[in-house]
Design a protein around this motif. Structure first.
Motif, PDB file in Angstrom:
ATOM      1  N   MET A 181       4.670   9.039   7.658  1.00 23.01           N
ATOM      2  CA  MET A 181       4.362   9.405   6.042  1.00 23.01           C
ATOM      3  C   MET A 181       2.873   9.208   5.991  1.00 23.01           C
ATOM      4  SD  MET A 181       6.393   6.120   4.689  1.00 23.01           S
ATOM      5  CE  MET A 181       7.566   6.464   5.766  1.00 23.01           C
ATOM      6  N   MET A 182       2.167   9.833   4.769  1.00 25.90           N
ATOM      7  CA  MET A 182       0.847   9.713   4.574  1.00 25.90           C
ATOM      8  C   MET A 182       0.795   8.867   3.248  1.00 25.90           C
ATOM      9  SD  MET A 182      -2.259  12.284   4.550  1.00 25.90           S
ATOM     10  CE  MET A 182      -2.462  13.042   2.969  1.00 25.90           C
ATOM     11  N   PHE A 183       0.066   8.044   3.233  1.00 25.56           N
ATOM     12  CA  PHE A 183      -0.302   7.327   1.926  1.00 25.56           C
ATOM     13  C   PHE A 183      -1.637   7.617   1.388  1.00 25.56           C
ATOM     14  CE2 PHE A 183       2.959   3.595   1.854  1.00 25.56           C
ATOM     15  CZ  PHE A 183       4.081   4.163   2.539  1.00 25.56           C
ATOM     16  N   TYR A 184      -1.692   7.700   0.199  1.00 21.81           N
ATOM     17  CA  TYR A 184      -3.166   7.429  -0.488  1.00 21.81           C
ATOM     18  C   TYR A 184      -3.393   5.760  -0.537  1.00 21.81           C
ATOM     19  CZ  TYR A 184      -1.326   6.590  -4.966  1.00 21.81           C
ATOM     20  OH  TYR A 184      -0.567   5.883  -6.114  1.00 21.81           O
ATOM     21  N   LEU A 185      -4.471   5.742  -0.333  1.00 21.73           N
ATOM     22  CA  LEU A 185      -4.755   3.921  -0.644  1.00 21.73           C
ATOM     23  C   LEU A 185      -5.435   4.106  -2.214  1.00 21.73           C
ATOM     24  CD1 LEU A 185      -6.301   3.143   2.918  1.00 21.73           C
ATOM     25  CD2 LEU A 185      -3.943   3.228   1.827  1.00 21.73           C
ATOM     26  N   ASN A 186      -4.792   3.508  -3.082  1.00 19.98           N
ATOM     27  CA  ASN A 186      -4.999   3.309  -4.408  1.00 19.98           C
ATOM     28  C   ASN A 186      -6.434   2.838  -4.696  1.00 19.98           C
ATOM     29  OD1 ASN A 186      -3.603   0.614  -3.975  1.00 19.98           O
ATOM     30  ND2 ASN A 186      -4.866   0.316  -5.906  1.00 19.98           N
ATOM     31  N   MET A 187      -7.344   3.415  -5.751  1.00 21.72           N
ATOM     32  CA  MET A 187      -8.605   3.162  -6.267  1.00 21.72           C
ATOM     33  C   MET A 187      -8.370   2.846  -7.884  1.00 21.72           C
ATOM     34  SD  MET A 187     -10.955   6.275  -5.812  1.00 21.72           S
ATOM     35  CE  MET A 187     -10.653   7.766  -6.537  1.00 21.72           C
ATOM     36  N   LYS A 188      -9.066   2.190  -8.540  1.00 16.19           N
ATOM     37  CA  LYS A 188      -9.425   2.029  -9.978  1.00 16.19           C
ATOM     38  C   LYS A 188      -8.017   1.666 -10.448  1.00 16.19           C
ATOM     39  CE  LYS A 188     -13.292   5.260  -9.850  1.00 16.19           C
ATOM     40  NZ  LYS A 188     -13.720   6.565 -10.434  1.00 16.19           N
ATOM     41  N   SER A 189      -7.473   2.634 -11.388  1.00 16.91           N
ATOM     42  CA  SER A 189      -6.254   2.302 -11.918  1.00 16.91           C
ATOM     43  C   SER A 189      -5.070   3.069 -11.734  1.00 16.91           C
ATOM     44  CB  SER A 189      -6.293   2.580 -13.563  1.00 16.91           C
ATOM     45  OG  SER A 189      -6.748   3.978 -13.921  1.00 16.91           O
ATOM     46  N   GLU A 190      -5.271   3.624 -10.304  1.00 13.77           N
ATOM     47  CA  GLU A 190      -4.034   4.385  -9.859  1.00 13.77           C
ATOM     48  C   GLU A 190      -2.779   3.558  -9.613  1.00 13.77           C
ATOM     49  OE1 GLU A 190      -6.584   8.020  -7.514  1.00 13.77           O
ATOM     50  OE2 GLU A 190      -5.810   6.241  -6.230  1.00 13.77           O
ATOM     51  N   VAL A 191      -1.581   4.181  -9.298  1.00 15.05           N
ATOM     52  CA  VAL A 191      -0.458   3.319  -8.777  1.00 15.05           C
ATOM     53  C   VAL A 191      -0.998   2.556  -7.449  1.00 15.05           C
ATOM     54  CG1 VAL A 191       2.021   3.645  -8.163  1.00 15.05           C
ATOM     55  CG2 VAL A 191       1.102   4.800 -10.260  1.00 15.05           C
ATOM     56  N   GLU A 192      -0.662   1.227  -7.245  1.00 14.88           N
ATOM     57  CA  GLU A 192      -1.057   0.746  -6.148  1.00 14.88           C
ATOM     58  C   GLU A 192       0.149   1.030  -5.071  1.00 14.88           C
ATOM     59  OE1 GLU A 192      -0.871  -3.167  -7.551  1.00 14.88           O
ATOM     60  OE2 GLU A 192      -2.411  -2.911  -9.166  1.00 14.88           O
ATOM     61  N   THR A 193      -0.758   1.200  -3.718  1.00 20.58           N
ATOM     62  CA  THR A 193       0.205   1.465  -2.630  1.00 20.58           C
ATOM     63  C   THR A 193      -0.031   0.423  -1.527  1.00 20.58           C
ATOM     64  OG1 THR A 193      -1.705   3.045  -2.025  1.00 20.58           O
ATOM     65  CG2 THR A 193      -0.033   3.961  -3.265  1.00 20.58           C
ATOM     66  N   MET A 194      -0.935  -0.297  -1.674  1.00 23.34           N
ATOM     67  CA  MET A 194      -1.311  -1.303  -0.427  1.00 23.34           C
ATOM     68  C   MET A 194      -0.071  -2.289   0.042  1.00 23.34           C
ATOM     69  SD  MET A 194      -4.106  -0.367   0.496  1.00 23.34           S
ATOM     70  CE  MET A 194      -4.631  -1.480   1.837  1.00 23.34           C
ATOM     71  N   ASN A 195       0.812  -2.658  -1.059  1.00 27.90           N
ATOM     72  CA  ASN A 195       1.833  -3.575  -0.679  1.00 27.90           C
ATOM     73  C   ASN A 195       2.866  -2.449   0.125  1.00 27.90           C
ATOM     74  OD1 ASN A 195       0.695  -5.862  -1.635  1.00 27.90           O
ATOM     75  ND2 ASN A 195       1.851  -5.956  -3.505  1.00 27.90           N
ATOM     76  N   LEU A 196       3.212  -1.509  -0.554  1.00 33.99           N
ATOM     77  CA  LEU A 196       3.965  -0.481   0.063  1.00 33.99           C
ATOM     78  C   LEU A 196       3.610   0.010   1.476  1.00 33.99           C
ATOM     79  CD1 LEU A 196       6.430   1.318  -0.672  1.00 33.99           C
ATOM     80  CD2 LEU A 196       4.788   3.217  -1.233  1.00 33.99           C
ATOM     81  N   LEU A 197       2.371   0.068   1.824  1.00 30.07           N
ATOM     82  CA  LEU A 197       1.851   0.344   3.069  1.00 30.07           C
ATOM     83  C   LEU A 197       2.132  -0.737   3.894  1.00 30.07           C
ATOM     84  CD1 LEU A 197      -0.181   1.673   5.161  1.00 30.07           C
ATOM     85  CD2 LEU A 197      -1.855   0.354   4.139  1.00 30.07           C
ATOM     86  N   ALA A 198       1.845  -2.125   3.728  1.00 33.45           N
ATOM     87  CA  ALA A 198       2.238  -3.080   4.398  1.00 33.45           C
ATOM     88  C   ALA A 198       3.576  -3.279   5.015  1.00 33.45           C
ATOM     89  CB  ALA A 198       1.845  -4.473   3.809  1.00 33.45           C
ATOM     90  N   TYR A 199       4.665  -3.087   3.805  1.00 39.93           N
ATOM     91  CA  TYR A 199       5.779  -3.007   3.876  1.00 39.93           C
ATOM     92  C   TYR A 199       6.306  -2.142   4.944  1.00 39.93           C
ATOM     93  CZ  TYR A 199      10.971  -2.496   3.028  1.00 39.93           C
ATOM     94  OH  TYR A 199      12.390  -2.316   3.063  1.00 39.93           O
ATOM     95  N   MET A 200       5.741  -0.996   4.909  1.00 40.02           N
ATOM     96  CA  MET A 200       6.254   0.282   5.843  1.00 40.02           C
ATOM     97  C   MET A 200       5.820   0.080   7.280  1.00 40.02           C
ATOM     98  SD  MET A 200       8.426   2.282   4.467  1.00 40.02           S
ATOM     99  CE  MET A 200       8.973   2.674   2.715  1.00 40.02           C
ATOM    100  N   LEU A 201       4.715  -0.639   7.251  1.00 38.82           N
ATOM    101  CA  LEU A 201       4.138  -1.145   8.735  1.00 38.82           C
ATOM    102  C   LEU A 201       5.097  -2.162   9.479  1.00 38.82           C
ATOM    103  CD1 LEU A 201       0.516  -1.193   8.247  1.00 38.82           C
ATOM    104  CD2 LEU A 201       1.707   0.442   9.765  1.00 38.82           C
ATOM    105  N   LYS A 202       5.712  -2.947   8.498  1.00 32.76           N
ATOM    106  CA  LYS A 202       6.579  -4.045   8.753  1.00 32.76           C
ATOM    107  C   LYS A 202       7.916  -3.355   9.376  1.00 32.76           C
ATOM    108  CE  LYS A 202       4.946  -8.114   6.393  1.00 32.76           C
ATOM    109  NZ  LYS A 202       5.424  -8.987   5.336  1.00 32.76           N
ATOM    110  N   LYS A 203       8.346  -2.136   8.592  1.00 32.81           N
ATOM    111  CA  LYS A 203       9.450  -1.631   9.233  1.00 32.81           C
ATOM    112  C   LYS A 203       9.331  -0.663  10.382  1.00 32.81           C
ATOM    113  CE  LYS A 203      12.219  -3.521   6.288  1.00 32.81           C
ATOM    114  NZ  LYS A 203      13.353  -4.245   6.638  1.00 32.81           N
ATOM    115  N   LEU A 252     -10.550   3.078  -0.137  1.00 32.16           N
ATOM    116  CA  LEU A 252     -10.331   2.671   1.302  1.00 32.16           C
ATOM    117  C   LEU A 252      -9.833   3.803   2.117  1.00 32.16           C
ATOM    118  CD1 LEU A 252      -9.040  -0.840   0.932  1.00 32.16           C
ATOM    119  CD2 LEU A 252     -11.117  -0.200   1.457  1.00 32.16           C
ATOM    120  N   GLU A 253     -10.230   3.949   3.590  1.00 34.36           N
ATOM    121  CA  GLU A 253      -9.742   4.756   4.170  1.00 34.36           C
ATOM    122  C   GLU A 253      -9.718   4.264   5.565  1.00 34.36           C
ATOM    123  OE1 GLU A 253     -12.095   8.459   3.553  1.00 34.36           O
ATOM    124  OE2 GLU A 253     -13.823   7.749   5.023  1.00 34.36           O
ATOM    125  N   PRO A 254      -9.192   4.891   6.647  1.00 37.95           N
ATOM    126  CA  PRO A 254      -8.999   4.513   8.041  1.00 37.95           C
ATOM    127  C   PRO A 254     -10.620   4.866   8.620  1.00 37.95           C
ATOM    128  CG  PRO A 254      -7.228   5.912   7.577  1.00 37.95           C
ATOM    129  CD  PRO A 254      -7.856   6.125   6.144  1.00 37.95           C
TER     130      PRO A 254
END
Length: 201
Positions: free
Chosen positions: A56-78, A114-116
């Motif tokens: 999957m491809m995530f956007y990495l949130n900025m400003k007031s966007e729906v936050e995705t960093m915790n979701l990213l960390a969860y998927m990496l753990k899985k 943020l970006e890779p």
């Protein structure tokens, strides 16, 4: 406000919608943004597991966007394959690169997100099975208004095998975004109310 101040053309209406909804989104407190983002993530996680997405491809949130960093960390753990887009401004394109360690592999783009970094391997577009797309305004047909640069509208047609989903607070949903011929609709929109809007049949 007199009659000539109201937006009349689709492009004027889109501009007014973008400004109004972005202002509303920014009025959400950090507490509510985090709370609503967690609700969206929980619903999305259940759906991802049910569908069996592995890449999957995530956007990495900025400003007031729906936050995705915790979701990213969860998927990496899985042990999912997770990538995020690098914005190539010169060539007006998105380049997905795989993330394995967000703590060390992310850099700040001039646009603010943020970006890779360059050490992260590029991901073949055919590998992507799910793409999470940011936006400012979403309608119930799956069309969206972003920041007006068109990166995702150029990118998504190159990934025909990927399912697309937008993440939005309820306040970002409208009846009509007045889509233009170049706009690419999303297949799903997730909100904090725990529902998936299936936009396409």
């Amino acid at each position: 406000m007199n009659q000539r101040d109201f937006p009349h053309t689709p492009l004027q209406k889109r501009k007014a919608l973008r400004t109004e909804i972005q202002h509303r989104r920014e009025q959400l407190s950090p507490f509510l943004r985090t709370k609503f983002s967690a609700r969206i993530a929980n619903h999305l996680i259940s759906w991802i597991h049910a569908k069996g997405f592995k890449s999957m491809m995530f956007y990495l949130n900025m400003k007031s966007e729906v936050e995705t960093m915790n979701l990213l960390a969860y998927m990496l753990k899985k042990e999912k394959q997770v990538c995020a887009p690098v914005v190539d401004v010169q060539n007006r394109r998105l380049v997905p690169r795989q993330i394995q360690n967000p703590d060390t592999e992310l850099v700040r783009h001039n646009y603010g997100m943020l970006e890779p970094d360059a050490t992260c391997p590029a991901v073949n577009l055919s590998q992507l099975k799910l793409i999470l797309v940011p936006g400012i305004v979403f309608d119930r047909k799956g069309y969206r208004l972003g920041y007006g640069k068109g990166f995702y509208d150029r990118f998504l047609p190159k990934c025909p095998s990927a399912v697309t989903a937008g993440l939005a607070y309820e306040l970002q949903l409208v009846d009509d975004t007045f889509p233009q011929p170049w706009d690419v609709p999303l297949e799903h929109v997730f909100t904090e109310n725990g529902k998936v809007i299936p936009c396409l049949s």
